[in-house]
Write a protein that holds these residues in place. Structure first.
Motif, PDB file in Angstrom:
ATOM      1  N   PRO A   1      -6.752 -27.863 -26.477  1.00  0.00           N
ATOM      2  CA  PRO A   1      -5.777 -27.366 -27.468  1.00  0.00           C
ATOM      3  C   PRO A   1      -4.426 -28.070 -27.393  1.00  0.00           C
ATOM      4  O   PRO A   1      -3.778 -28.284 -28.427  1.00  0.00           O
ATOM      5  N   VAL A   2      -4.005 -28.451 -26.191  1.00  0.00           N
ATOM      6  CA  VAL A   2      -2.735 -29.171 -26.048  1.00  0.00           C
ATOM      7  C   VAL A   2      -2.844 -30.554 -26.684  1.00  0.00           C
ATOM      8  O   VAL A   2      -1.918 -31.021 -27.356  1.00  0.00           O
ATOM      9  N   LEU A   3      -3.980 -31.234 -26.489  1.00  0.00           N
ATOM     10  CA  LEU A   3      -4.181 -32.549 -27.106  1.00  0.00           C
ATOM     11  C   LEU A   3      -4.230 -32.431 -28.632  1.00  0.00           C
ATOM     12  O   LEU A   3      -3.716 -33.292 -29.346  1.00  0.00           O
ATOM     13  N   VAL A   4      -4.860 -31.362 -29.128  1.00  0.00           N
ATOM     14  CA  VAL A   4      -4.882 -31.132 -30.576  1.00  0.00           C
ATOM     15  C   VAL A   4      -3.459 -30.920 -31.091  1.00  0.00           C
ATOM     16  O   VAL A   4      -3.075 -31.442 -32.146  1.00  0.00           O
ATOM     17  N   PHE A   5      -2.656 -30.154 -30.329  1.00  0.00           N
ATOM     18  CA  PHE A   5      -1.254 -29.961 -30.704  1.00  0.00           C
ATOM     19  C   PHE A   5      -0.522 -31.298 -30.755  1.00  0.00           C
ATOM     20  O   PHE A   5       0.248 -31.558 -31.689  1.00  0.00           O
ATOM     21  N   ALA A   6      -0.749 -32.156 -29.742  1.00  0.00           N
ATOM     22  CA  ALA A   6      -0.083 -33.458 -29.719  1.00  0.00           C
ATOM     23  C   ALA A   6      -0.493 -34.301 -30.926  1.00  0.00           C
ATOM     24  O   ALA A   6       0.341 -34.984 -31.534  1.00  0.00           O
ATOM     25  N   LEU A   7      -1.795 -34.253 -31.289  1.00  0.00           N
ATOM     26  CA  LEU A   7      -2.277 -35.019 -32.439  1.00  0.00           C
ATOM     27  C   LEU A   7      -1.642 -34.503 -33.733  1.00  0.00           C
ATOM     28  O   LEU A   7      -1.189 -35.299 -34.582  1.00  0.00           O
ATOM     29  N   LEU A   8      -1.601 -33.189 -33.902  1.00  0.00           N
ATOM     30  CA  LEU A   8      -0.966 -32.614 -35.090  1.00  0.00           C
ATOM     31  C   LEU A   8       0.520 -32.938 -35.127  1.00  0.00           C
ATOM     32  O   LEU A   8       1.086 -33.212 -36.196  1.00  0.00           O
ATOM     33  N   LEU A   9       1.142 -32.942 -33.955  1.00  0.00           N
ATOM     34  CA  LEU A   9       2.573 -33.231 -33.879  1.00  0.00           C
ATOM     35  C   LEU A   9       2.858 -34.664 -34.313  1.00  0.00           C
ATOM     36  O   LEU A   9       3.749 -34.907 -35.145  1.00  0.00           O
ATOM     37  N   LEU A  10       2.102 -35.621 -33.755  1.00  0.00           N
ATOM     38  CA  LEU A  10       2.383 -37.013 -34.113  1.00  0.00           C
ATOM     39  C   LEU A  10       2.006 -37.286 -35.572  1.00  0.00           C
ATOM     40  O   LEU A  10       2.631 -38.123 -36.242  1.00  0.00           O
ATOM     41  N   THR A  11       1.001 -36.555 -36.096  1.00  0.00           N
ATOM     42  CA  THR A  11       0.663 -36.708 -37.509  1.00  0.00           C
ATOM     43  C   THR A  11       1.794 -36.197 -38.393  1.00  0.00           C
ATOM     44  O   THR A  11       2.161 -36.831 -39.397  1.00  0.00           O
ATOM     45  N   ALA A  12       2.352 -35.038 -38.021  1.00  0.00           N
ATOM     46  CA  ALA A  12       3.472 -34.487 -38.785  1.00  0.00           C
ATOM     47  C   ALA A  12       4.674 -35.415 -38.731  1.00  0.00           C
ATOM     48  O   ALA A  12       5.357 -35.635 -39.744  1.00  0.00           O
ATOM     49  N   VAL A  13       4.932 -35.976 -37.538  1.00  0.00           N
ATOM     50  CA  VAL A  13       6.040 -36.926 -37.400  1.00  0.00           C
ATOM     51  C   VAL A  13       5.804 -38.148 -38.285  1.00  0.00           C
ATOM     52  O   VAL A  13       6.711 -38.626 -38.987  1.00  0.00           O
ATOM     53  N   ALA A  14       4.558 -38.667 -38.269  1.00  0.00           N
ATOM     54  CA  ALA A  14       4.237 -39.848 -39.073  1.00  0.00           C
ATOM     55  C   ALA A  14       4.406 -39.568 -40.560  1.00  0.00           C
ATOM     56  O   ALA A  14       5.002 -40.367 -41.296  1.00  0.00           O
ATOM     57  N   VAL A  15       3.901 -38.428 -41.014  1.00  0.00           N
ATOM     58  CA  VAL A  15       4.007 -38.089 -42.435  1.00  0.00           C
ATOM     59  C   VAL A  15       5.476 -37.910 -42.824  1.00  0.00           C
ATOM     60  O   VAL A  15       5.936 -38.401 -43.863  1.00  0.00           O
ATOM     61  N   GLY A  16       6.230 -37.222 -41.969  1.00  0.00           N
ATOM     62  CA  GLY A  16       7.643 -36.998 -42.270  1.00  0.00           C
ATOM     63  C   GLY A  16       8.430 -38.289 -42.335  1.00  0.00           C
ATOM     64  O   GLY A  16       9.181 -38.537 -43.300  1.00  0.00           O
ATOM     65  N   LEU A  17       8.264 -39.128 -41.304  1.00  0.00           N
ATOM     66  CA  LEU A  17       9.000 -40.397 -41.275  1.00  0.00           C
ATOM     67  C   LEU A  17       8.565 -41.321 -42.403  1.00  0.00           C
ATOM     68  O   LEU A  17       9.390 -41.943 -43.088  1.00  0.00           O
ATOM     69  N   GLY A  18       7.233 -41.423 -42.580  1.00  0.00           N
ATOM     70  CA  GLY A  18       6.719 -42.326 -43.605  1.00  0.00           C
ATOM     71  C   GLY A  18       7.125 -41.908 -45.000  1.00  0.00           C
ATOM     72  O   GLY A  18       7.554 -42.735 -45.819  1.00  0.00           O
ATOM     73  N   ALA A  19       7.007 -40.599 -45.289  1.00  0.00           N
ATOM     74  CA  ALA A  19       7.358 -40.114 -46.627  1.00  0.00           C
ATOM     75  C   ALA A  19       8.850 -40.294 -46.892  1.00  0.00           C
ATOM     76  O   ALA A  19       9.247 -40.770 -47.977  1.00  0.00           O
TER      77      ALA A  19
END
Length: 556
Positions: free
Chosen positions: A365-383
C-alpha cells in the motif's frame, strides 16, 4: 502506442540536453516524494493498516466513563453486567497484562503474561494450533491453573513439543499446566507470551476498582453506534441503581473500534507530521514548476515550429505531460529508495509509547501511495507547464525571431506568483519548526528538582507475593533489603533506593484513599474479601475519602 513511444524518446532527448535542470528537478522531487512516502509509511503502519485479526473492524474496546467525563478501565461487576445484559456483541472479554517471572521452560524468563476471561479468544477470534483454548470451567474460583502460550514461546522455550500434558510452567508462585499454543503472529495484548484465566482467586466485588480492559466483537449487522448505545444504557442503569456515588463509579459507557483505542493518542501528531511533509512536497513542486516554465520559455521557437508543421495543442500538452511523468518517475524511484532508509530512521527515533511500530514498513500500500503521488505530481506539473507554454499564438514566436514568451509580462507574473507561494509555504514550515524547537528547548531547561546525570535505574520483578501471605511478603522484603545493601557496597555508589514508579514515568497507579487511625487497620485478614468487608464501614464516611496517585519508595 507509436505516438507515446515517440513522446518518450523525445522526452529522454530533451532531459539529456539539459543535465543540470534534470539533476536538480529529479533530486528535488526525490527528496520531497521520499520524505512524504517515509512519513506516510509510518501513518499507514500505525493508523491505517488493519489489525492482524479476522474482520478487525468489528472488534471494539469498551470503557467506563466517569462522572468527570474521563474514560476508565472496567470493574469486575460492571464487566459482568456489560457481558450478560448486552444484545449487540457476539462475545465480550476482559484482560490485563503485566511482566511476571516464568520458569519451567528451557530457561527462566521475565515475560508478559495476560490474564483473560474465557471468551477472549472468541473476540478476535483465534484458535490454538495445538491443544485447546480456555473454557468457563478454567476461570472459576479455585480451578486448576492452566495457561496458553504464544507460538514464539512454544518454539523457543518448550522445544515445540506436541505433547502438552507434560508441560507446566511456574508463573510467579503458581504452577500452570500448558493446554494450548496460539498461532504464529497472534500477540494481543502487545508482547504477550502467555495467557492465563482471570478470577482464579475470585472477582473483586467493588464497582470502583478498575482492573481490566474490555474488548468485544460486534454481532453481524450491528453498527458501532448501536453497540455504543447498548453499553451506554447498561452503564447508566448501573449508575442510577447504585448507592455508591463517588468519582470512581461509572456514569456512562463508551464503545470505540479497538484500532482507534490503540492509536488515538498518536493520531494528531502523525497527521500533523504528514501535513508538514505535504507542504514540503508543495514547495518542491513549485520549485520544479518554475524550472519547467523557464525551460518552456527557452523552447518557444521549437513549439512554434511544431505548431506550424501541424502539431495540435493537445499533442504539445501530451509531450509536456510525458516529460513531467519521466521526471516524476525517476524522482519517485529515487524517493522510494530514500524512504526505505527514512523509515528505519523514523522508527529508531520514535518514542516507545508509539503503538504498532512493528507494522511500519515500505509495504505494497505504501508503494501504491508513492506511485499515485508521483503520478499526481507529474499530471500537475505537466498540465500547468503545458497550459502556460502553449497559451497564446505559438506561430508569433517565429515572426518575433524566437524571443517568444520568455520575457512576457504574463510569464513573469506567473513566476512571481510561484515564488511568493513557495515563500509562504516555507515560512509556515520554518515558523512551525522554530516554535517546536523553542518549546523543546524550554522543556529541556525545566529544573525537575533533582539531578539525573549520575542516576542509573534497573527494573527488578519478583514473583507476586499475594495480598495476605505474610511469609511471602517477608521474603520479598528480605530480598530487597539484601539487594540494596549489596548495591551500596559497590565502589562509587553513593545511594540506593527502590520504588514502584520512577518520577515522571507516567506509570503510577491511582485510586481512592481512606484516612485511618492506627487502631483501625485490619489485623492480618484471611482474604481480600474479608479485608474489604472490614473497610466497608469506614468507606461510608465520605469525609475520610480522597483520590490520588500513589507511589511506594524506600529510604534513599
Amino acid at each position: 502506442m507509436s505516438g507515446l513511444l515517440q513522446d518518450l524518446r523525445y522526452a529522454l532527448r530533451q532531459l539529456r540536453k539539459s543535465p543540470g535542470f534534470t539533476t536538480i528537478a529529479v533530486i528535488t522531487l526525490g527528496l520531497a516524494i521520499g520524505a512524504t512516502t517515509a512519513i506516510f509509511s509510518v501513518v499507514y503502519g500505525v493508523l491505517l493498516r488493519p489489525l492482524p485479526y479476522a474482520d478487525p473492524t468489528r472488534i471494539m474496546a469498551i470503557f467506563e466513563v466517569t462522572t468527570k467525563g474521563t474514560w476508565n478501565r472496567v470493574a469486575d461487576p460492571n464487566f459482568d453486567d456489560f457481558r450478560d445484559q448486552n444484545h449487540s456483541f457476539h462475545a465480550v472479554a476482559k484482560y490485563s497484562a503485566s511482566i511476571a517471572s516464568v520458569s519451567g521452560g528451557s530457561q527462566p524468563t521475565r515475560s508478559m503474561v495476560a490474564s483473560v476471561s474465557p471468551d477472549f479468544f472468541k473476540v478476535f477470534p483465534v484458535q490454538p494450533i495445538v491443544g485447546r483454548a480456555f473454557t468457563a470451567v478454567d476461570a472459576r474460583k479455585g480451578a486448576a491453573p492452566v495457561a496458553v502460550v504464544s507460538y514464539g514461546y512454544w518454539k523457543q522455550h518448550l522445544e515445540s513439543s506436541l505433547d502438552l500434558s507434560r508441560s507446566h510452567l511456574k508463573i510467579d508462585n503458581s504452577v500452570f499446566f500448558i493446554i494450548g499454543v496460539l498461532p504464529e503472529g497472534f500477540l494481543f495484548p502487545p508482547e504477550a507470551a502467555l495467557w492465563v484465566p482471570t478470577d482464579l482467586d475470585g472477582e473483586n466485588p467493588s464497582r470502583t476498582s478498575h482492573n481490566y480492559d474490555a474488548v468485544g466483537r460486534l454481532r453481524d449487522g450491528v453498527t458501532v453506534e448501536q453497540g455504543n448505545a447498548d453499553i451506554s444504557a447498561i452503564a447508566r442503569r448501573i449508575h442510577d441503581t447504585s448507592n455508591d456515588q463517588n468519582d470512581y463509579l461509572l456514569k456512562d459507557g463508551i464503545v470505540v473500534p479497538l484500532q482507534d483505542s490503540i492509536t488515538g493518542n498518536a493520531r494528531p501528531a502523525l497527521l500533523i507530521l504528514l501535513g508538514a511533509a505535504g507542504f514540503l512536497l508543495l514547495v518542491a513542486c513549485a520549485n520544479v514548476a518554475n524550472l519547467l516554465l523557464a525551460q518552456a520559455s527557452v523552447r518557444t521557437r521549437e513549439l512554434a515550429i511544431r505548431s506550424a508543421l501541424g502539431a495540435s495543442r493537445g499533442r504539445l500538452i501530451r509531450q509536456f505531460l510525458t516529460e513531467a511523468f519521466l521526471l516524476s518517475l525517476v524522482g519517485g524511484a529515487l524517493g522510494v529508495m530514500g524512504a526505505h532508509f527514512g523509515v528505519v530512521g523514523l522508527v529508531a527515533l520514535a518514542p516507545e509509547s508509539l503503538p504498532r511500530l512493528d507494522s511500519v514498513s515500505i509495504s505494497i500500500p505504501v508503494l501504491v501511495f508513492a506511485l499515485l503521488l508521483l503520478t499526481a505530481v507529474a499530471v500537475g506539473l505537466g498540465a500547468f507547464t503545458s497550459m502556460r507554454a502553449t497559451s497564446g499564438d505559438l506561430r508569433r514566436g517565429l515572426e518575433e525571431g524566437g524571443r517568444g514568451q520568455a520575457g512576457s509580462q504574463s510569464s513573469q507574473r506567473v513566476g512571481r506568483l510561484i515564488v511568493a507561494t513557495q515563500i509562504a509555504i516555507t515560512l509556515v514550515l520554518v515558523v512551525g519548526a522554530g516554535l517546536l524547537g523553542r518549546s523543546l528547548m524550554k522543556v529541556l531547561e525545566v529544573d525537575p528538582g533533582f539531578r539525573v546525570d549520575k542516576i542509573v535505574t534497573m527494573d527488578v520483578s519478583l514473583p507476586w507475593a499475594g495480598w495476605v501471605d505474610p511469609k511471602a511478603k517477608a521474603g520479598v522484603a528480605i530480598f530487597f533489603s539484601s539487594l540494596i545493601d549489596r548495591l551500596n557496597q559497590i565502589p562509587g555508589v553513593r545511594k540506593v533506593g527502590a520504588t514502584n514508579g520512577l518520577p515522571m514515568d507516567g506509570g503510577l497507579p491511582n485510586g481512592m484513599f481512606l484516612l485511618m487511625m492506627q487502631d483501625e487497620v485490619p489485623k492480618t485478614p484471611e482474604s481480600v474479601d474479608s479485608m474489604a468487608r472490614e473497610f466497608d464501614v469506614l468507606f461510608q464516611q465520605k469525609e475520610r475519602l480522597g483520590t490520588a496517585d500513589f507511589c511506594i519508595a524506600t529510604d534513599g
